[in-house]
Scaffold this active site. Structure first.
Site, PDB file in Angstrom:
ATOM      1  N   LYS A 129      34.910  53.567  46.026  1.00 31.82           N
ATOM      2  CA  LYS A 129      36.188  53.274  45.355  1.00 31.82           C
ATOM      3  C   LYS A 129      35.919  52.590  44.027  1.00 31.82           C
ATOM      4  CE  LYS A 129      40.692  52.977  45.225  1.00 31.82           C
ATOM      5  NZ  LYS A 129      40.622  53.625  43.870  1.00 31.82           N
ATOM      6  N   LYS A 160      33.470  43.656  45.398  1.00 28.11           N
ATOM      7  CA  LYS A 160      34.914  43.369  45.323  1.00 28.11           C
ATOM      8  C   LYS A 160      35.633  43.840  46.587  1.00 28.11           C
ATOM      9  CE  LYS A 160      35.997  44.145  40.815  1.00 28.11           C
ATOM     10  NZ  LYS A 160      36.634  44.834  39.661  1.00 28.11           N
ATOM     11  N   LYS A 187      31.992  53.816  40.510  1.00 25.26           N
ATOM     12  CA  LYS A 187      32.593  53.702  39.174  1.00 25.26           C
ATOM     13  C   LYS A 187      32.200  54.930  38.381  1.00 25.26           C
ATOM     14  CE  LYS A 187      34.747  50.446  36.712  1.00 25.26           C
ATOM     15  NZ  LYS A 187      35.496  49.340  37.316  1.00 25.26           N
ATOM     16  N   THR A 200      46.404  43.922  38.779  1.00 32.46           N
ATOM     17  CA  THR A 200      45.229  43.122  38.420  1.00 32.46           C
ATOM     18  C   THR A 200      45.677  41.790  37.821  1.00 32.46           C
ATOM     19  OG1 THR A 200      44.078  45.193  38.002  1.00 32.46           O
ATOM     20  CG2 THR A 200      42.981  43.192  37.267  1.00 32.46           C
ATOM     21  N   ASN A 238      46.249  46.431  29.826  1.00 36.60           N
ATOM     22  CA  ASN A 238      46.949  46.275  31.109  1.00 36.60           C
ATOM     23  C   ASN A 238      46.754  44.875  31.690  1.00 36.60           C
ATOM     24  OD1 ASN A 238      46.579  46.301  34.200  1.00 36.60           O
ATOM     25  ND2 ASN A 238      47.950  48.014  33.859  1.00 36.60           N
ATOM     26  N   SER A 283      45.371  49.226  44.937  1.00 34.11           N
ATOM     27  CA  SER A 283      44.943  50.630  45.052  1.00 34.11           C
ATOM     28  C   SER A 283      44.797  50.997  46.525  1.00 34.11           C
ATOM     29  CB  SER A 283      43.585  50.837  44.374  1.00 34.11           C
ATOM     30  OG  SER A 283      43.747  51.139  43.014  1.00 34.11           O
TER      31      SER A 283
END
Ligand code: GLU
Length: 441
Positions: A91, A115, A127, A215, A246, A374
């Protein structure tokens, strides 16, 4: 042109590297490996687990052609690094930026493993990125690049395999194109069951309420925990924010509702100071329209150096890695650095901040609200459910509070930094799973 900007898109921000490190190449993956080694030592992680985690499982590099608006064909280089999938599918976001490299993507993929484990999500770490400047292509070109890259990724991704999301330079719209591309490759029978191949989608196509601000919202929950612990009043507090995409913009906005004002902001185009406080709504709208803070009609233009010397309560780095090096750490006049970005402090910078008694809320904890929501989106897609914003926020708040307390507790117990403690909590979770499963064959 020292400290001059690179440009990117989707409300994301890029800024030049920290002053101390700009003359040599910053090896981000080595930095993350260094923290892994330190945390492994702190908790006595079995050596074989440290060895497995020291490198990603898969490193995918794809060179793919895209037809540009003028009819020429341009070759793009894309990456997807799948670091670890012990706890669940890989993820993590997809970054569009001209500086994307295998080294960065490896570092960021590993950080996603920590994380997700820290947040106790049934997900691993990955990623991706494509090396180009998204502000220098048209909307149509951006769509073709996205679709072609996701098509090339093929079955390397999937709702139970590897689930991309937005990151620097990508947004919900890019995720809608990505989902649509993937759906069109799986055959009509399965189309509806693969919505969860990406998260951070627009709400109209299976995204969740609360993901866009997640976030920033998570970062604020974390800052609130810190404030309570320190007996610090957020009402009347001052912030300086690097990066008004963002993460930076939502953090500034949500904190303004708690009475904290943003007195300086910066992005790839420069820095602005306004002791009266910026209006975060107006500034966010401006950046959405103009893709940067440049030309915003309030505030005095200042240098990057001046920005890092401003006396304020909290610094929110919300741009790229390696922004707070030795010089910035020596100059900062804040009580807290809350890492909205991934890897904004260099290890040398962090050491100085700690010596100077400046607190750090480390990235792996502080910006984990994005991937946490997410995960909520992915669960809703699997169950064909729609959660209310209140439900999303409530779950996120509890998740951030729990993770914060676990990290603080371990940092106290082991007398280590919050960052090492965050890695250590994550590693303990991963180690228990390896301990139970052993290694195949
Ligand atoms: N790119 C974000 C991060 O660095 C979010 C990842 C996700 O939602 O999967 O955490």
């Amino acid at each position: 042109m020292d400290n001059q900007p690179t440009v990117n898109t989707a409300g994301s921000v890029s800024v030049p590297p920290a002053s101390a490190e700009k003359h040599h190449k910053y090896e981000f993956f080595k930095v993350v490996q260094g923290y892994l080694d330190e945390a492994a030592g702190v908790i006595g992680l079995p050596e074989y687990i440290q060895t497995i985690l020291s490198q990603p499982k898969n490193e995918i590099i794809i060179n793919f052609p895209v037809k540009m608006d003028d009819g020429t064909i341009r070759l793009f280089k894309g990456y997807r690094v799948q670091h670890n999938n012990l706890l669940g599918p890989y993820k993590g976001g997809i970054r569009y930026h001209e500086s994307v490299s295998l080294d960065d993507v490896k570092a960021l993929a590993a950080m996603m493993t920590w994380k997700c484990a820290l947040m106790n999500l049934p997900l691993g770490g990955g990623k991706g990125g494509v090396k180009f400047d998204p502000n220098k292509v048209s909307r149509e070109e951006l769509q073709r690049i996205t679709r072609r890259f996701f098509h090339a990724l093929g079955s390397n991704i999937g709702p139970d395999t590897d689930i991309p999301a937005p990151d620097v330079g990508t947004d919900a719209k890019a995720m809608a194109w990505a989902m649509d591309t993937y759906m069109n490759t799986v055959g009509s029978l399965f189309r509806q069951s693969v919505k969860g191949v990406v998260t951070g989608k627009p709400v109209a196509v299976g995204g969740t309420l609360g993901r866009e601000k997640a976030t920033g919202q998570g970062l604020v929950y974390c800052i609130q925990e810190w404030a309570e612990e320190r007996d610090f009043q957020l009402g009347g507090a001052t912030l300086i924010v690097q990066g008004f995409g963002n993460v930076g913009s939502f953090t500034s906005l949500i904190l303004s509702r708690l009475g904290a004002s943003t007195i300086a902001v910066g992005d790839h185009t420069g820095y602005l100071y306004n002791p009266e406080g910026f209006n975060p709504h107006k500034l966010q709208d401006w950046v959405k329209k103009n893709r940067s803070i440049a030309g915003y009609p309030a505030g005095k233009s200042i240098s990057r150096e001046e920005f890092f010397k401003i006396k304020a309560d909290i610094l929110i780095p919300a741009a790229l890695e390696n922004q707070i090096g030795i010089e910035e750490a020596k100059n900062l006049q804040v009580k807290l650095v809350a890492e909205g970005a991934n890897g904004p402090c260099s290890p040398e910078g962090e050491k100085i901040l700690i010596e100077r008694g400046i607190d750090i809320l480390p990235d792996v904890l502080a910006n984990a609200g994005g991937v946490t929501v997410s995960y909520y989106e992915w669960v809703q897609n699997k169950r064909s459910e729609h959660w209310t914003l209140e439900e999303v926020d409530e779950r996120l708040e509890k998740a951030m509070q729990r993770a914060y307390r676990e990290v603080v507790e371990l940092a106290r117990q082991k007398k280590c930094s919050m960052r090492v403690a965050a890695y250590a909590v994550a590693l303990q979770r991963i180690a228990s799973a390896y301990g139970e499963r052993d290694i195949f064959p």
